[in-house]
Design a protein around this motif. Structure first.
Motif, PDB file in Angstrom:
ATOM      1  N   ILE A 159     -66.314  -3.155  56.481  1.00 11.80           N
ATOM      2  CA  ILE A 159     -67.269  -2.508  56.119  1.00 11.80           C
ATOM      3  C   ILE A 159     -66.775  -0.860  55.378  1.00 11.80           C
ATOM      4  O   ILE A 159     -65.966  -0.680  56.247  1.00 11.80           O
TER       5      ILE A 159
ATOM      6  N   MET B 197     -66.450   2.626  54.731  1.00 12.31           N
ATOM      7  CA  MET B 197     -67.831   3.908  55.072  1.00 12.31           C
ATOM      8  C   MET B 197     -67.246   5.082  54.879  1.00 12.31           C
ATOM      9  O   MET B 197     -66.100   5.595  54.814  1.00 12.31           O
TER      10      MET B 197
ATOM     11  N   PHE C 264     -67.759   9.065  55.401  1.00 20.48           N
ATOM     12  CA  PHE C 264     -68.159   9.848  56.389  1.00 20.48           C
ATOM     13  C   PHE C 264     -68.237  11.331  55.864  1.00 20.48           C
ATOM     14  O   PHE C 264     -68.346  11.709  54.880  1.00 20.48           O
TER      15      PHE C 264
ATOM     16  N   PHE D  92     -53.838   3.603  53.651  1.00 22.10           N
ATOM     17  CA  PHE D  92     -53.801   2.578  55.302  1.00 22.10           C
ATOM     18  C   PHE D  92     -55.226   1.334  55.692  1.00 22.10           C
ATOM     19  O   PHE D  92     -54.156   0.080  56.085  1.00 22.10           O
ATOM     20  N   PRO D  93     -55.857   1.236  55.202  1.00 19.44           N
ATOM     21  CA  PRO D  93     -56.547   0.265  55.393  1.00 19.44           C
ATOM     22  C   PRO D  93     -55.807  -1.200  55.031  1.00 19.44           C
ATOM     23  O   PRO D  93     -55.792  -2.669  54.995  1.00 19.44           O
TER      24      PRO D  93
ATOM     25  N   ARG E  50     -61.138   6.434  49.137  1.00 21.82           N
ATOM     26  CA  ARG E  50     -60.265   4.641  50.589  1.00 21.82           C
ATOM     27  C   ARG E  50     -61.624   3.869  51.015  1.00 21.82           C
ATOM     28  O   ARG E  50     -61.226   2.694  51.803  1.00 21.82           O
ATOM     29  N   ALA E  51     -62.954   4.281  50.471  1.00 25.52           N
ATOM     30  CA  ALA E  51     -63.959   3.049  51.565  1.00 25.52           C
ATOM     31  C   ALA E  51     -63.959   1.962  50.217  1.00 25.52           C
ATOM     32  O   ALA E  51     -64.218   0.773  50.571  1.00 25.52           O
TER      33      ALA E  51
ATOM     34  N   PHE F  64     -59.936  -1.579  49.790  1.00 27.12           N
ATOM     35  CA  PHE F  64     -59.931  -3.078  50.662  1.00 27.12           C
ATOM     36  C   PHE F  64     -60.583  -4.009  49.559  1.00 27.12           C
ATOM     37  O   PHE F  64     -60.977  -5.051  50.470  1.00 27.12           O
TER      38      PHE F  64
END
Lengths: 364, 421
Positions: free
Chosen positions: A83, A85, A87, A104-105, A152-153, A156
């Motif tokens: 999932i 996310m 923030f 990163f992911p 970033r969320a 991926f």
């Protein structure tokens, strides 16, 4: 939602308690279809963030089960839920560049270097930050950091993206701009978005459906227009948009209509929403912009009010009036350019339609 | 202030130069600020800066030879040790004059012990000569009388040493601190069995590094826990961390003696459980092990507190974000949390290392012979052997070593990355 590739989410009688004494979330049942933009809206402490954290996997549900694409995920650790996310304060890793943050992911998923670079580049272009890959998050403005967090969320390709008050730290103008951008990204990608906010404008602008939370319970779950036009109870009416409250007692019920006698004896016709029997206490809810000054005799409700204060706001004028003993009564008059003859101290006739006037549960 | 001939000087309305007006306007404020810090400044200068400067100067100061034997030093200028012969009558006449004064002031024995550091036997030579010098006849040739008093006066080496150490500034103490010595034939290393300081420096550095690593290893998880727990629980834990910190150093060190000694609590327990036999109880104190254990315990709070204050500022949302992006617990910690805690590690490590490298009491009490530090040797020279020059030189070297390490550290980690709170 033509190109939906989102995930379905289902909460089944989910309860959450932190201290074993009180419930923060009370028996939540919620079905989110694939590709929907659902907003959890409510004041702080209403349980909306807890619901989001349970879905993300950072808080265990005390009771009940959460399903992601019909798969129970209570025992799946957060990093295996897939999932995305965003923030509240973006949580961009300060020791990595923007590109490293985005990679990163992909790295932890062991995706090849070439594909990583390709996806990072695409994600950065999606949020129009193509040239910023080598900067550190601290070198970006708040709005840019926000976009990086969104990218970033999404980088991926998750089926579900959670957003925890992502626009809270931005100034008003930027916030509005970002609302549209997030909305468009959602429309283009077709992912399911669960968005948490306490800002009702944000909820109304962006969402397919809004779940209004209060006291650990969903008060109303509907599309933004229904939420505004047909609030199910006084809390929703007050929380969404501006609202005049007039309290009284039901004296007659005829089908969908009811007659309410206000505390000073004035009788009003109202839409029966949340009252059951004659004699019940009720609070009438009325939107300020539905108050008409050009009254006609065919109006459902006609009443007189004394003007207490006039506030000039450019596109409209706010009129604070004393109506039926309530001197907090607000009416909005559109600024049409002609001189409207309103002055403080005048007693003028006002009126509104029965459908704009909702008889809801009483508030103290 | 600016009484320049320049025509362009800005002036105030009444013609005073602007700079001057500004300075006089600010003077009161500056004076008040200075007055406020003055008591502390004077205190620090008198009790801290001045003594340290004085002690550091002692590491090269060597006025005693010229002060005690001024005429002899002067007369020795003309003498060449390479001649292979002891100096002539003129030098001995000067020596006689100096010795009479020195004996009267009783300073000759002090000179003797000073020169004895450089060449053994000189102390007794001066003592003996001091007793005889009163009976000497200044009218007779003095060289013969001195040689009669002690034939060391005829040896070239005695005079060469005296000449070598007659300048007021000497590198001898620093050389001694590096296990070398200044001889008439140049700088030489001391014989291997007398070398001690280089080894001690090495051991001090090595043990300090070990102690720092132990503190980091033990302190990191505690600091992490402190920063992660809810406030009420972490406060209790914090008190547990600080309690030993507030307890007297001596009490804690003595407690380790009780625990670690061969008839102590730990050994008794191990013997009772059968892990070790009564015959070979573990030696855990009065050696390096004892020093490492006790000092790690004592310096632990200095590691935990800076680590904690840095970790406290790392928002839990970073780790959450990492997990939501697919990182498991270990990757989230190692790639996201740990790099952000590095400033705390830096601060804690510098603090513990610098404290450890100069530590004195604990190694003294639990270190035995194999666990003592260079600071114990410095203390020995300051309070027992009274060779203050050597003590000062050792101290100066320690100071320089720490400063070099600090610069190296700054180059590698960057001092801006260090956060103490």
């Amino acid at each position: 939602m033509a190109n939906t590739r989102g995930a379905a989410v289902r909460y089944e009688s989910v309860q959450k308690s932190y201290d074993g004494v009180s419930l923060v979330v009370k028996n939540l049942n919620l079905d989110i279809p694939p590709g929907e933009f659902l907003t959890m809206l409510g004041p702080s402490g209403s349980g909306k963030t807890t619901c989001l954290m349970m879905l993300a996997g950072f808080e265990p549900a005390t009771h009940g089960e959460i399903f992601l694409n019909d798969r129970p995920i209570n025992n799946v650790p957060p990093h295996k839920r897939g999932i995305g996310m965003v923030f509240q304060n973006y949580a961009l890793f300060p020791h990595m560049t923007v590109a490293e943050n985005l990679a990163f992911p992909l790295q932890v998923r062991n995706i090849g270097k070439a594909e990583q670079e390709e996806k990072v580049k695409r994600a950065l272009e999606m949020v129009e930050l193509g040239a910023f890959g080598n900067r550190r998050p601290a070198q970006l403005s708040g709005g840019q950091q926000q976009r990086v967090a969104v990218a970033r969320a999404l980088v991926f390709d998750p089926e579900l993206v959670l957003m925890d008050e992502p626009l809270g730290a931005l100034d008003k103008q930027l916030r509005e701009q970002m609302q549209y951008e997030i909305k468009h990204i959602h429309e283009n990608l077709g992912v399911t978005v669960v968005y948490v906010t306490h800002d009702q404008t944000e909820a109304l602008t962006m969402s397919d459906r809004v779940a209004v939370f209060n006291d650990g319970v969903i008060q109303q779950l509907s599309s933004p227009d229904v939420l505004y036009e047909d609030p199910q109870n006084s809390f929703v009416a007050q929380f969404i948009g501006e609202n005049n409250k007039l309290s009284g007692k039901v004296v007659d019920i005829q089908g969908k209509e009811c007659l309410v006698e206000l505390d000073d004896g004035t009788r009003l016709k109202a839409d029966k929403v949340n009252v059951s029997a004659i004699g019940d206490r009720t609070t009438i809810s009325l939107r300020p912009e539905r108050v008409e000054f050009d009254t006609t005799d065919s109006m459902d409700n006609l009443i007189k009010g004394r003007i207490e204060e006039l506030i000039y706001l450019g596109d409209h004028i706010r009129v604070r009036m004393n109506v039926a003993g309530n001197d907090e009564f607000i009416a909005k008059v559109r600024n049409r350019g002609e001189k409207r003859q309103l002055s403080v101290g005048d007693t003028v006739p006002i009126g509104w339609s029965l459908n704009d006037c909702k008889a809801l549960d009483p508030v103290a | 202030m600016s009484d320049t001939a320049s025509q362009q000087v800005l002036t105030t309305q009444d013609g005073k130069p602007l700079k001057q007006a500004l300075a006089s306007a600010l003077r009161r404020e500056k004076l008040r600020a200075l007055l406020l810090i003055a008591p502390l400044l004077i205190f620090v200068l008198l009790t801290f800066a001045a003594p340290i400067a004085d002690m550091l100067f002692r590491s090269v100061e060597n006025g005693i030879v010229e002060d005690t034997l001024p005429k002899t030093v002067d007369a020795l200028q003309a003498w060449d040790p390479q001649s292979g012969q002891s100096p002539g009558e003129a030098v001995f006449a000067a020596l006689y004059d100096d010795m009479v004064v020195a004996v009267e002031n009783k300073t000759h024995t002090r000179l003797g012990s000073r020169l004895n550091y450089e060449k053994t036997g000189i102390s007794s030579l001066f003592r003996k000569t001091g007793r005889r010098v009163g009976k000497m006849d200044a009218a007779e040739p003095l060289k013969a009388q001195f040689i009669k008093a002690d034939d060391k006066w005829d040896e070239v080496e005695t005079w060469a040493t005296l000449k070598l150490f007659s300048p007021r500034i000497t590198p001898a103490y620093f050389l001694a601190a590096g296990d070398a010595q200044l001889t008439p034939d140049g700088i030489k290393m001391k014989p291997a069995d007398e070398q001690i300081y280089l080894f001690l420096f090495w051991r001090t550095l090595f043990l300090s590094v070990v102690i720092t690593l132990c503190c980091l290893l033990l302190g990191y998880p505690i600091a992490f826990l402190l920063a992660a727990l809810p406030l009420r629980t972490s406060n209790i834990l914090m008190i547990l961390v600080l309690l030993p910190f507030w307890t007297s150093l001596l009490v804690r060190t003595s407690a380790w003696k009780v625990l670690l000694q061969q008839q102590g609590v730990i050994n008794d327990f191990l013997v009772w459980t059968g892990f070790v036999s009564d015959a070979d109880r573990l030696v855990m104190i009065n050696n390096q092990t004892g020093t490492i254990i006790a000092m790690t315990h004592i310096l632990l709070p200095f590691m935990i507190l800076p680590l904690y204050s840095v970790m406290k500022t790392i928002s839990p949302s970073y780790v959450r974000a990492a997990k939501s992006l697919g990182a498991n617990d270990w990757i989230a910690f190692w790639r996201v949390y740990f790099p952000q805690s590095v400033p705390g590690i830096g601060a804690g490590a510098v603090l513990v290392f610098i404290l450890a490298i100069g530590y004195y009491i604990t190694p003294e009490l639990v270190g035995g012979t194999s666990g003592i530090f260079i600071s114990n040797r410095i203390a020995y020279h300051i309070s027992s052997s009274l060779n203050w020059g050597l003590g000062a030189a050792l101290g100066a070297l320690l100071l320089i070593a720490v400063m070099i390490l600090f610069v190296v550290y700054d180059k590698i980690v960057g001092i801006d990355n260090v956060k103490l709170g």
